[in-house]
Scaffold this active site. Structure first.
Site, PDB file in Angstrom:
ATOM      1  N   LYS A  96       0.824  -1.219   0.000  1.00 38.53           N
ATOM      2  CA  LYS A  96       0.000   0.000   0.000  1.00 38.53           C
ATOM      3  C   LYS A  96       0.853   1.262   0.000  1.00 38.53           C
ATOM      4  O   LYS A  96       2.025   1.249   0.389  1.00 38.53           O
ATOM      5  CB  LYS A  96      -0.955  -0.024   1.192  1.00 38.53           C
ATOM      6  CG  LYS A  96      -2.043  -1.070   1.007  1.00 38.53           C
ATOM      7  CD  LYS A  96      -3.423  -0.571   1.286  1.00 38.53           C
ATOM      8  CE  LYS A  96      -4.447  -1.553   0.718  1.00 38.53           C
ATOM      9  NZ  LYS A  96      -5.583  -1.783   1.587  1.00 38.53           N
ATOM     10  N   ARG A 109      -4.736  -9.814   3.837  1.00 40.52           N
ATOM     11  CA  ARG A 109      -4.908  -9.796   2.375  1.00 40.52           C
ATOM     12  C   ARG A 109      -3.581  -9.345   1.772  1.00 40.52           C
ATOM     13  O   ARG A 109      -3.160  -8.210   2.010  1.00 40.52           O
ATOM     14  CB  ARG A 109      -6.029  -8.823   2.010  1.00 40.52           C
ATOM     15  CG  ARG A 109      -6.391  -8.823   0.541  1.00 40.52           C
ATOM     16  CD  ARG A 109      -7.513  -7.827   0.279  1.00 40.52           C
ATOM     17  NE  ARG A 109      -7.949  -7.891  -1.093  1.00 40.52           N
ATOM     18  CZ  ARG A 109      -7.336  -7.294  -2.098  1.00 40.52           C
ATOM     19  NH1 ARG A 109      -6.261  -6.565  -1.876  1.00 40.52           N
ATOM     20  NH2 ARG A 109      -7.794  -7.406  -3.325  1.00 40.52           N
TER      21      ARG A 109
HETATM   22  C1  9MG Z   1      -9.914  -4.919  -2.686  1.00 36.82           C
HETATM   23  N1  9MG Z   1      -9.061  -4.434  -1.613  1.00 36.82           N
HETATM   24  C2  9MG Z   1      -7.947  -3.651  -1.745  1.00 36.82           C
HETATM   25  N2  9MG Z   1      -7.430  -3.387  -0.529  1.00 36.82           N
HETATM   26  C3  9MG Z   1      -8.238  -4.009   0.369  1.00 36.82           C
HETATM   27  C4  9MG Z   1      -8.234  -4.087   1.769  1.00 36.82           C
HETATM   28  O1  9MG Z   1      -7.334  -3.457   2.507  1.00 36.82           O
HETATM   29  N3  9MG Z   1      -9.211  -4.791   2.365  1.00 36.82           N
HETATM   30  C5  9MG Z   1     -10.162  -5.418   1.628  1.00 36.82           C
HETATM   31  N4  9MG Z   1     -11.115  -6.115   2.291  1.00 36.82           N
HETATM   32  N5  9MG Z   1     -10.218  -5.374   0.292  1.00 36.82           N
HETATM   33  C6  9MG Z   1      -9.265  -4.669  -0.317  1.00 36.82           C
END
Ligand code: 9MG
Length: 245
Positions: free
Chosen positions: A187, A221
């Site tokens: 990120k 994730r």
């Molecule tokens: C689709 N997506 C991109 N970043 C995400 C995040 O931090 N959490 C979730 N649930 N989906 C995400």
């Protein structure tokens, strides 16, 4: 990305130890162009179908549109990841009827505008209140808490400082009664903190995943599954009770 490339990438993730594989057809990056339900279905359905046929892990559909949720679950998806926390018209009814686990994510605003000067008096408290409200709405609609996962939405309408505060306060989300999922991988907060371009964020992403697990996250994730699985397994070897608490 072509369906073939998306399928190959997801198969690699499953092979490297992912427990769930998330498939999305609309970018959630700041400033991203919205796409129609038809365009989204054209992108994701072949991928969901192919993965469902080839891997034992649940395939997650990353969407906020009820018609995409329905079509993806019919194609084999077994999890709904909604960055709008089922606030789109018809989404809550669709998720209730589809009877699969759902992830409710916090986002301030929408992807196009979410990074326009986000402000909070107490980011952890405000995210917690939002998630509790959405959790209650789901439970009132008939979705049991055991099928709900909550996510503070790192980077969605948050500055670097907000993201850091959220990670430090992540344990406060545990008391909501739903498993906590976080996405920190690659990120822009890493870019902002360390000045690294997206293709050089692997080590920081793995470090953040371990910190999140230590702070109570049950699901992370990630893009780089192999290195993250190794790091989290090592953390579990040192703190075997950590996962139980
Ligand atoms: C689709 N997506 C991109 N970043 C995400 C995040 O931090 N959490 C979730 N649930 N989906 C995400």
């Amino acid at each position: 990305m072509s369906p073939e490339k998306a399928i190959a990438q997801a198969l690699r993730m499953a092979e490297e130890g992912a427990d769930i594989v998330d498939v999305g057809g609309e970018s959630t990056r700041p400033g991203a162009r919205p796409v129609s339900a038809q365009e989204e279905m054209d992108r994701v359905l072949p991928v969901v179908e192919a993965l469902h046929a080839r891997i034992p892990q649940p395939v997650s559909i990353d969407t906020s549109k009820p018609e995409v949720m329905r079509a993806a679950v019919a194609a084999g998806a077994g999890f709904i990841n909604d960055v709008q926390a089922l606030r789109t018209d018809g989404a809550l009814a669709a998720a209730t009827e589809l009877n699969v686990p759902v992830c409710l994510m916090h986002m301030r605003g929408e992807p196009r505008t979410m990074q326009d000067k986000p402000e909070y008096a107490d980011v952890v408290g405000e995210v917690r209140v939002f998630l509790k409200e959405r959790l209650d709405a789901c439970m009132n609609a008939g979705i049991p808490a055991s099928r709900i996962v909550v996510d503070p939405g790192f980077g969605f309408g948050k500055t670097l400082e907000h993201n850091i505060e959220l990670l430090r306060g992540l344990k406060k989300l545990q008391g909501l009664g739903a498993a906590v999922l976080v996405g920190l991988s690659r990120k822009s907060m890493i870019g902002k903190a360390l000045g690294l371009p997206v293709e050089q964020r692997l080590h920081a992403s793995v470090a953040l995943a371990v910190m999140a697990v230590q702070q109570g996250a049950r699901i992370v994730r990630v893009h780089d599954v192999g290195p993250t699985v190794e790091a989290v397994r090592m953390w579990e070897a040192v703190y075997p009770w950590g996962r139980l608490g």
